[in-house]
Design a protein around this motif. Structure first.
Motif, PDB file in Angstrom:
ATOM      1  N   VAL A 278       0.832  -1.202   0.000  1.00 60.08           N
ATOM      2  CA  VAL A 278       0.000   0.000   0.000  1.00 60.08           C
ATOM      3  C   VAL A 278       0.864   1.249   0.000  1.00 60.08           C
ATOM      4  O   VAL A 278       0.644   2.185  -0.766  1.00 60.08           O
ATOM      5  CB  VAL A 278      -0.945   0.009   1.223  1.00 60.08           C
ATOM      6  CG1 VAL A 278      -1.696   1.331   1.306  1.00 60.08           C
ATOM      7  CG2 VAL A 278      -1.902  -1.150   1.145  1.00 60.08           C
ATOM      8  N   ASN A 279       1.870   1.270   0.874  1.00 59.66           N
ATOM      9  CA  ASN A 279       2.720   2.453   0.966  1.00 59.66           C
ATOM     10  C   ASN A 279       3.476   2.706  -0.332  1.00 59.66           C
ATOM     11  O   ASN A 279       3.614   3.848  -0.769  1.00 59.66           O
ATOM     12  CB  ASN A 279       3.696   2.308   2.133  1.00 59.66           C
ATOM     13  CG  ASN A 279       2.995   2.445   3.473  1.00 59.66           C
ATOM     14  OD1 ASN A 279       2.051   3.224   3.606  1.00 59.66           O
ATOM     15  ND2 ASN A 279       3.434   1.680   4.463  1.00 59.66           N
ATOM     16  N   ASN A 280       3.961   1.650  -0.960  1.00 60.50           N
ATOM     17  CA  ASN A 280       4.639   1.812  -2.246  1.00 60.50           C
ATOM     18  C   ASN A 280       3.683   2.356  -3.299  1.00 60.50           C
ATOM     19  O   ASN A 280       4.043   3.231  -4.098  1.00 60.50           O
ATOM     20  CB  ASN A 280       5.225   0.473  -2.720  1.00 60.50           C
ATOM     21  CG  ASN A 280       6.382   0.021  -1.857  1.00 60.50           C
ATOM     22  OD1 ASN A 280       7.003   0.829  -1.162  1.00 60.50           O
ATOM     23  ND2 ASN A 280       6.681  -1.266  -1.887  1.00 60.50           N
ATOM     24  N   PHE A 281       2.468   1.832  -3.286  1.00 59.39           N
ATOM     25  CA  PHE A 281       1.462   2.288  -4.237  1.00 59.39           C
ATOM     26  C   PHE A 281       1.156   3.769  -4.031  1.00 59.39           C
ATOM     27  O   PHE A 281       1.070   4.543  -4.983  1.00 59.39           O
ATOM     28  CB  PHE A 281       0.191   1.451  -4.065  1.00 59.39           C
ATOM     29  CG  PHE A 281      -0.957   1.880  -4.939  1.00 59.39           C
ATOM     30  CD1 PHE A 281      -1.021   1.490  -6.269  1.00 59.39           C
ATOM     31  CD2 PHE A 281      -1.982   2.679  -4.440  1.00 59.39           C
ATOM     32  CE1 PHE A 281      -2.074   1.876  -7.080  1.00 59.39           C
ATOM     33  CE2 PHE A 281      -3.042   3.071  -5.229  1.00 59.39           C
ATOM     34  CZ  PHE A 281      -3.091   2.667  -6.562  1.00 59.39           C
ATOM     35  N   LEU A 282       0.994   4.174  -2.764  1.00 61.88           N
ATOM     36  CA  LEU A 282       0.685   5.572  -2.468  1.00 61.88           C
ATOM     37  C   LEU A 282       1.837   6.488  -2.856  1.00 61.88           C
ATOM     38  O   LEU A 282       1.628   7.575  -3.398  1.00 61.88           O
ATOM     39  CB  LEU A 282       0.361   5.735  -0.984  1.00 61.88           C
ATOM     40  CG  LEU A 282      -0.937   5.077  -0.494  1.00 61.88           C
ATOM     41  CD1 LEU A 282      -1.041   5.144   1.019  1.00 61.88           C
ATOM     42  CD2 LEU A 282      -2.148   5.733  -1.140  1.00 61.88           C
ATOM     43  N   GLU A 283       3.055   6.053  -2.586  1.00 61.55           N
ATOM     44  CA  GLU A 283       4.221   6.868  -2.928  1.00 61.55           C
ATOM     45  C   GLU A 283       4.348   7.051  -4.429  1.00 61.55           C
ATOM     46  O   GLU A 283       4.733   8.124  -4.909  1.00 61.55           O
ATOM     47  CB  GLU A 283       5.485   6.222  -2.364  1.00 61.55           C
ATOM     48  CG  GLU A 283       5.587   6.300  -0.841  1.00 61.55           C
ATOM     49  CD  GLU A 283       6.754   5.501  -0.309  1.00 61.55           C
ATOM     50  OE1 GLU A 283       7.525   4.957  -1.151  1.00 61.55           O
ATOM     51  OE2 GLU A 283       6.907   5.411   0.924  1.00 61.55           O
ATOM     52  N   GLN A 284       4.021   6.002  -5.169  1.00 61.92           N
ATOM     53  CA  GLN A 284       4.123   6.091  -6.627  1.00 61.92           C
ATOM     54  C   GLN A 284       2.951   6.863  -7.236  1.00 61.92           C
ATOM     55  O   GLN A 284       3.117   7.622  -8.183  1.00 61.92           O
ATOM     56  CB  GLN A 284       4.179   4.686  -7.227  1.00 61.92           C
ATOM     57  CG  GLN A 284       5.432   3.915  -6.863  1.00 61.92           C
ATOM     58  CD  GLN A 284       5.342   2.445  -7.247  1.00 61.92           C
ATOM     59  OE1 GLN A 284       4.414   2.031  -7.934  1.00 61.92           O
ATOM     60  NE2 GLN A 284       6.305   1.656  -6.787  1.00 61.92           N
ATOM     61  N   SER A 285       1.753   6.665  -6.673  1.00 61.48           N
ATOM     62  CA  SER A 285       0.559   7.282  -7.249  1.00 61.48           C
ATOM     63  C   SER A 285       0.300   8.691  -6.725  1.00 61.48           C
ATOM     64  O   SER A 285      -0.188   9.550  -7.458  1.00 61.48           O
ATOM     65  CB  SER A 285      -0.661   6.409  -6.963  1.00 61.48           C
ATOM     66  OG  SER A 285      -0.517   5.131  -7.522  1.00 61.48           O
TER      67      SER A 285
END
Length: 395
Positions: A278-285
Motif C-alpha cells: 500500500v505504501n509503495n502504491f501511495l508513494e508512486q501514485s
C-alpha cells in the motif's frame, strides 16, 4: 425601506428552513463515533473516522451559515443568494439551461415553475463548496511538527471538506426522498388519466372545444413526462457523485490510518494484507513531493495518532476499501484496477483546480462527470450497491 425589510425577512425564513433540514440529521454526540459524531443517517458519518478535532455541532452549523446561507453584509449580497435557492422560477430556468438537459424539450412553455422546486442552485453551491474545501485541504502540507497534532491546520481543512460532503449528502437525500418522487408520481398519474380520457372518448365524438382542451392537456403532460426523464438523469448524476466522493474519502481515511497510525491489522476479510504494498502504491501514485516546476502541488493525506478506542472503526474502513479495490491491500493479480482509481482521483483534482465551477462550460462539466464516474466505478457493483439503493427514490 419596507421592501428591503421584507426581503430580509423572507431571506431569514429561508435560512431557517435550510437550518431545520440540516438539524434533522443531527443527534446527541456519540462517543468514539468518528469525526461527525453528532450527525446521523448519513454515509459520510460512517466513513469519517481517522481524524478527531475537538469540534462541536455548532461548528458544523456555523460553517453552513457562513458558506451556504450567509447573511447580507458589505462583502456579499447574502439575501439574494439565499432567496435564489427557494425561488422556483430561477431554479427551474437554471435547470432547463444546465448541462443536464441533453436534448431539446418538446415545449418548455408548458413547464411551470410552481409545479416542482428543483434545488438546482443550492446543490450547485454545495458542489462548488465541496471542490473549494477539497482544494484548500490538498494545498496544505502536513509538517513534521504538526504530524501528531489533533488540531493541525491540515486536519481542520479536512474537517471543512467533510462538512461540505455532509451538507451535499443531506440535500441530495432531501431531493431524492421528497421533491422528485412526488413530482414523478403526480406526472405518471396525470399521464394515466390523460390516456384513460383518450380511451373513453373516441375521436369521432369529441367536440372542437373538448378536443382543444385535450390537446393542451396532452402538451402539458408530455412536457412533464419529458422533464421526468431529465430528472432521472439528474438524480443518477448526484448518486454517482456521492459514490465518487465516498470512494475518495474512503481512500484518504484508510491511507491516514495505514500511514499515520500504528494500527496494522494483518488479516482483512480472511486474507493477509501487506502494508508495504500500500505504501509503495501511495508513494508512486500520490507522491508527497512534486516537481517544483509544477504549479499544482497536492498533499492527499494526514499523519495521525492512533486512537485505541477507534480500532473497530479502522478495521471497518480498511475492509470497505478492500472490498472496493481502492488500494492494493493484498498482492493484486491485476493492479490496473487500483491504478485506474488513483489516476481518476488525480485527474479529478487536476481538473477542478484548473477549471473552477463558476467558470466551467457545459462541455467541461460533462467532461468532469466522466472523470467522477471513473472515481465512483471502483467496487460500485459490490460494496456501493446497498448505498446506491438507499439513495434511490422509492416508488
Amino acid at each position: 425601506m419596507i421592501a428591503k425589510y421584507e426581503k430580509s425577512e423572507r431571506a431569514n425564513e429561508a435560512r431557517q428552513l435550510f437550518m431545520d433540514v440540516v438539524r434533522n440529521y443531527e443527534r446527541k454526540a456519540v462517543k468514539n463515533a468518528g469525526q461527525l459524531k453528532y450527525l446521523d443517517k448519513l454515509i459520510i458519518c460512517e466513513i469519517a473516522v481517522s481524524t478527531r478535532t475537538k469540534n462541536r455541532v455548532r461548528s458544523f452549523e456555523t460553517f453552513f451559515e457562513e458558506q451556504v446561507i450567509p447573511k447580507a453584509n458589505d462583502r456579499n449580497d447574502g439575501n439574494n443568494r439565499v432567496l435564489s435557492f427557494v425561488n422556483r422560477e430561477k431554479n427551474i430556468q437554471a435547470f432547463l439551461s444546465s448541462p443536464y438537459i441533453t436534448e431539446s424539450m418538446s415545449d418548455r412553455s408548458e413547464i411551470h415553475a410552481d409545479e416542482v422546486l428543483v434545488p438546482y442552485l443550492l446543490l450547485e453551491r454545495l458542489l462548488e463548496l465541496l471542490e473549494e474545501t477539497l482544494l484548500s485541504y490538498l494545498a496544505i502540507k502536513c509538517s513534521e511538527e504538526e504530524a501528531n497534532e489533533m488540531d493541525s491546520d491540515k486536519v481542520h481543512a479536512y474537517e471543512k471538506f467533510l462538512y461540505a460532503a455532509a451538507y451535499y449528502e443531506i440535500f441530495v437525500r432531501e431531493m431524492l426522498e421528497k421533491t422528485i418522487p412526488s413530482y414523478v408520481s403526480q406526472t405518471l398519474t396525470d399521464a394515466q388519466a390523460l390516456l384513460a380520457k383518450f380511451r373513453q372518448q373516441p375521436e369521432a365524438h369529441v367536440d372542437p372545444q373538448s378536443a382543444e382542451t385535450i390537446i393542451i392537456t396532452q402538451k402539458q403532460v408530455m412536457a412533464k413526462v419529458q422533464l421526468c426523464g431529465f430528472y432521472t438523469e439528474y438524480v443518477g448524476r448526484h448518486i454517482r457523485n456521492l459514490l465518487a466522493y465516498t470512494n475518495l474519502i474512503l481512500m484518504i481515511e484508510s491511507a491516514n490510518v495505514i500511514r499515520g497510525t500504528d494500527f496494522c491489522p494483518k488479516v482483512v476479510n480472511g486474507k493477509s494484507v501487506h502494508y508495504p504494498t500500500v505504501n509503495n502504491f501511495l508513494e508512486q501514485s500520490f507522491p508527497e513531493e512534486t516537481d517544483v516546476q509544477d504549479p499544482c502541488e497536492f498533499h492527499f493525506f494526514c499523519d495521525l495518532v492512533n486512537n485505541r478506542n477507534m480500532t473497530s472503526h479502522y478495521e471497518r474502513i480498511i475492509c470497505e476499501v478492500h472490498k472496493r479495490n481502492l488500494l492494493p491491500l493484498e498482492k493484486p493479480d491485476d493492479p490496473s484496477s487500483h491504478q485506474k482509481f488513483a489516476d481518476a482521483v488525480k485527474a479529478y483534482v487536476d481538473f477542478i483546480s484548473k477549471h473552477r465551477k463558476a467558470k466551467r462550460t457545459a462541455e467541461q462539466e460533462q467532461e468532469l462527470w466522466a472523470i467522477m464516474d471513473q472515481m465512483g466505478a471502483s467496487g460500485k457493483e459490490r460494496a456501493c450497491q446497498k448505498n446506491a439503493h438507499e439513495l434511490s427514490p422509492q416508488p
